[in-house]
Design a protein around this motif. Structure first.
Motif, short mmCIF file in Angstrom:
data_model
loop_
_atom_site.label_atom_id
_atom_site.label_comp_id
_atom_site.label_asym_id
_atom_site.label_seq_id
_atom_site.Cartn_x
_atom_site.Cartn_y
_atom_site.Cartn_z
N TYR B 26 0.75 -1.31 0.07
CA TYR B 26 0.03 -0.23 0.00
C TYR B 26 0.84 1.38 -0.04
N HIS B 30 1.00 4.27 -2.87
CA HIS B 30 0.53 5.37 -2.39
C HIS B 30 1.76 6.28 -1.68
N ASN B 35 -0.25 10.84 -2.83
CA ASN B 35 -1.22 9.95 -1.94
C ASN B 35 -2.84 10.49 -2.44
N PRO B 37 -5.82 9.17 -0.85
CA PRO B 37 -6.48 8.38 0.01
C PRO B 37 -7.91 7.86 -0.26
N PRO B 39 -10.81 5.67 0.95
CA PRO B 39 -11.40 4.97 2.03
C PRO B 39 -12.01 3.61 1.55
N ALA B 40 -10.93 2.68 1.70
CA ALA B 40 -11.29 1.23 1.02
C ALA B 40 -11.46 0.32 2.29
N ARG B 41 -12.27 -0.61 2.06
CA ARG B 41 -12.09 -1.60 3.26
C ARG B 41 -11.15 -2.88 2.28
N HIS B 42 -10.54 -3.64 3.20
CA HIS B 42 -9.73 -4.54 2.32
C HIS B 42 -10.10 -5.87 3.22
N GLN B 158 -24.90 -0.82 0.15
CA GLN B 158 -24.57 -1.15 1.38
C GLN B 158 -24.32 0.45 2.07
N GLY B 159 -24.70 1.23 1.32
CA GLY B 159 -24.63 2.60 1.89
C GLY B 159 -23.26 3.31 2.03
N ARG B 160 -22.46 2.50 1.06
CA ARG B 160 -21.13 3.31 0.72
C ARG B 160 -21.15 4.07 -0.37
N ALA B 227 -26.45 11.09 10.05
CA ALA B 227 -25.10 10.43 10.56
C ALA B 227 -24.47 10.17 9.43
N ASP B 228 -25.46 9.18 8.61
CA ASP B 228 -24.54 8.39 7.42
C ASP B 228 -24.04 9.51 6.33
N ARG B 231 -20.98 11.45 7.75
CA ARG B 231 -20.03 10.68 7.26
C ARG B 231 -19.45 10.80 5.91
N MET B 235 -16.04 12.05 3.82
CA MET B 235 -15.26 10.93 2.89
C MET B 235 -15.17 11.75 1.63
#
Lengths: 170, 361
Positions: B26, B30, B35, B37, B39-42, B158-160, B227-228, B231, B235
């Motif tokens: 990573y 990067h 860079n 960023p 915002p990823a889930r791995h 999923q709300g992402r 709130a979502d 957030r 992002m």
């Protein structure tokens, strides 16, 4: 910078993993969140932001990630703590040498089952994250004395429950 | 009983080593100067550690990263080249195997869509794009594009929404930019419309699909809880700021290799991105989070369009360094404006005036 970052990983990875694991109770997700937390730390460093306290920042990032994960769990309840408890949680652990810790994880989950959410967080901050009553009080807005009392009460209650479970097993 | 002792779960040595490897990768991908960023889930599969095929893939990936031989050379190959099968069946599968989370996989799938488009463009520039290779590329493009669209849909549900929107914006801009490139190349005779037919159909379909996706993302964002939205908006704001900075740096570094026209177009899109970003910030300060979110998405679309313009024009310009040397040695030579040129004087990689009029909102 890269070297420093990797040293931070060596130093804090386990603590961050534990912080996540006992809040999401899913090993894969906890590993994922741990990875994400470090990646976001790297992103922060690359933005030129000074990081005076990487441990605190990592905890903050990890906590936010856990909160996000819980929100998604509400929408996808199959991995929520409550659902895991209802369906019976067996920590997936292919490594035979870690059976003992797996059993502890199971016991930890069962003990946490009856602990109200607010108390659960205080307990995790103390037992998982290693924070002192004074530090927890700063986070929760309670007094250190109230936190100490609450922790003492919780540990006593959990001990009793653990003994009861042990007796039932026997 | 010491209750603390119950809470001592930790990572195994294998897990620590794998995390270290992934973080190193990573960091390499990067670097501090560029860079963005994401915002990823791995997702961290245990199967990577216990599955032999996966371990082999990791070893091959390490070889690829180290620039070893065939795999590395294959990266530059195009349809019809000997090493092209290595590129799509080995290299891309290895990269795909490393993308172990849904977001990372979607990001890599989007990169593969771009690779197919880039291959079509390169072949057309080199006058090597045939009906056969064009049709094959169209098929692969459609297949990979459908995969990414499904991933964007899932992320959105999923709300992402921020991740979904960023991916969608990136692809939409890239597809539009390549459509413009292929039109230009068709106009100047590098490639026939007949050859491009299947590719055009595939890209047009993708454009329609992306309109639908954009609407779906907007609807999802509008329906999210405060709130979502806060957030996701935060992002999105960070994503836009980083993307704008990244494109600015790109143009600054490569300015000499860009035509004035391309630079102007890219700067115009960047200005749009900045304006939308400001509007988003204003809306956020006023407490209108939904409006802020919508503006940030508009900003990131504009930033991606700017990047698409700069990237495509850069590659076209870089290909023609030989041509530029010829022109400089004989100031009377202006090959691109000479209508009397015959086929034999048109070398592969000649300069193409790219007038990328990308569709806006």
């Amino acid at each position: 910078m890269e070297e420093q970052f990797l040293q931070w990983h060596e130093k804090y990875a386990d603590a961050i993993f534990r912080h996540c694991y006992y809040r999401v109770f899913d090993r894969e997700i906890a590993l994922e969140l741990t990875q994400d937390a470090f990646m976001r730390l790297w992103d922060t460093l690359c933005r030129g932001q000074e990081v005076k306290n990487p441990r605190a920042l990592l905890y903050t990032i990890a906590t936010n990630l856990v909160i996000d994960e819980r929100r998604h769990a509400v929408r996808a309840p199959e991995t929520s703590l409550e659902t895991l408890m209802q369906t019976g949680y067996e920590p997936q652990d292919p490594d035979q040498q870690r059976m003992e810790r797996s059993a502890e994880a199971s016991l930890a989950l069962r003990l946490l089952q009856d602990v109200p959410q607010r108390d659960r967080e205080v307990l995790l901050l103390a037992c998982v994250d290693g924070l002192r009553a004074k530090e927890i009080a700063k986070l929760t807005g309670d007094t250190p004395g109230a936190i100490s009392t609450r922790l003492s009460r919780l540990k006593k209650s959990l001990n009793e429950k653990a003994q009861q479970l042990e007796q039932n097993r026997l | 009983m010491n209750i603390r002792r119950l809470f001592r779960e930790k990572m195994s040595e294998q897990e620590r080593a794998s995390l270290r490897t992934l973080l190193k990768s990573y960091v390499a991908d990067h670097p501090a100067s560029e860079n963005i960023p994401f915002p990823a889930r791995h997702l961290f599969y245990n199967s990577i550690l216990t599955s032999r095929p996966m371990m082999i893939s990791l070893v091959l990936a390490a070889m690829l990263a180290a620039g070893g031989g065939t795999a590395f050379a294959a990266e530059q190959s195009l349809p019809g080249d000997t090493l092209y099968p290595v590129k799509i069946h080995v290299n891309e599968n290895i990269r795909s195997a490393l993308a172990v989370s849904s977001e990372t996989q979607a990001g890599w799938d989007a990169s593969m869509v771009e690779r197919r488009l880039g291959e079509a463009r390169e072949l057309a520039l080199q006058r090597r794009l045939s009906a056969t290779s064009g049709d094959a590329l169209a098929e692969r493009f459609t297949s990979q594009e459908e995969k990414v669209q499904a991933a964007i849909d899932r992320l959105n549900q999923q709300g992402r929404t921020e991740v979904a929107a960023a991916l969608q914006a990136r692809l939409e801009a890239m597809i539009a930019a390549h459509q413009a490139v292929l039109t230009e190349l068709s106009t100047d005779g590098s490639v026939s419309e007949e050859t491009l037919k299947k590719l055009r159909e595939a890209m047009n379909q993708a454009v329609q699909d992306h309109k639908r996706l954009r609407t779906a993302i907007k609807n999802r964002a509008d329906s999210q809880e405060d709130a979502d939205i806060e957030r996701e908006g935060s992002m999105a704001k960070n994503g836009v700021e980083n993307q704008i900075r990244s494109v600015e740096k790109f143009i600054e570094k490569r300015g000499d290799n860009l035509s004035e026209e391309a630079k102007t177009q890219a700067q115009t899109e960047l200005e749009t991105a900045r304006t939308e970003l400001e509007a988003g910030n204003t809306a956020l300060e006023a407490g209108d989070k939904k409006e802020a979110f919508a503006r940030y998405h508009a900003a990131i679309r504009a930033a991606h369009r700017a990047r698409a313009v700069a990237t495509l024009n850069l590659r076209a310009a870089v290909q023609t360094d030989d041509e530029r040397e010829d022109e400089e040695s004989d100031p009377t030579t202006e090959p691109e404006d000479n209508d009397d040129q015959d086929e034999s004087s048109l070398k592969p990689g000649r300069r193409v005036k790219l007038n990328l009029s990308l569709p806006t909102e």
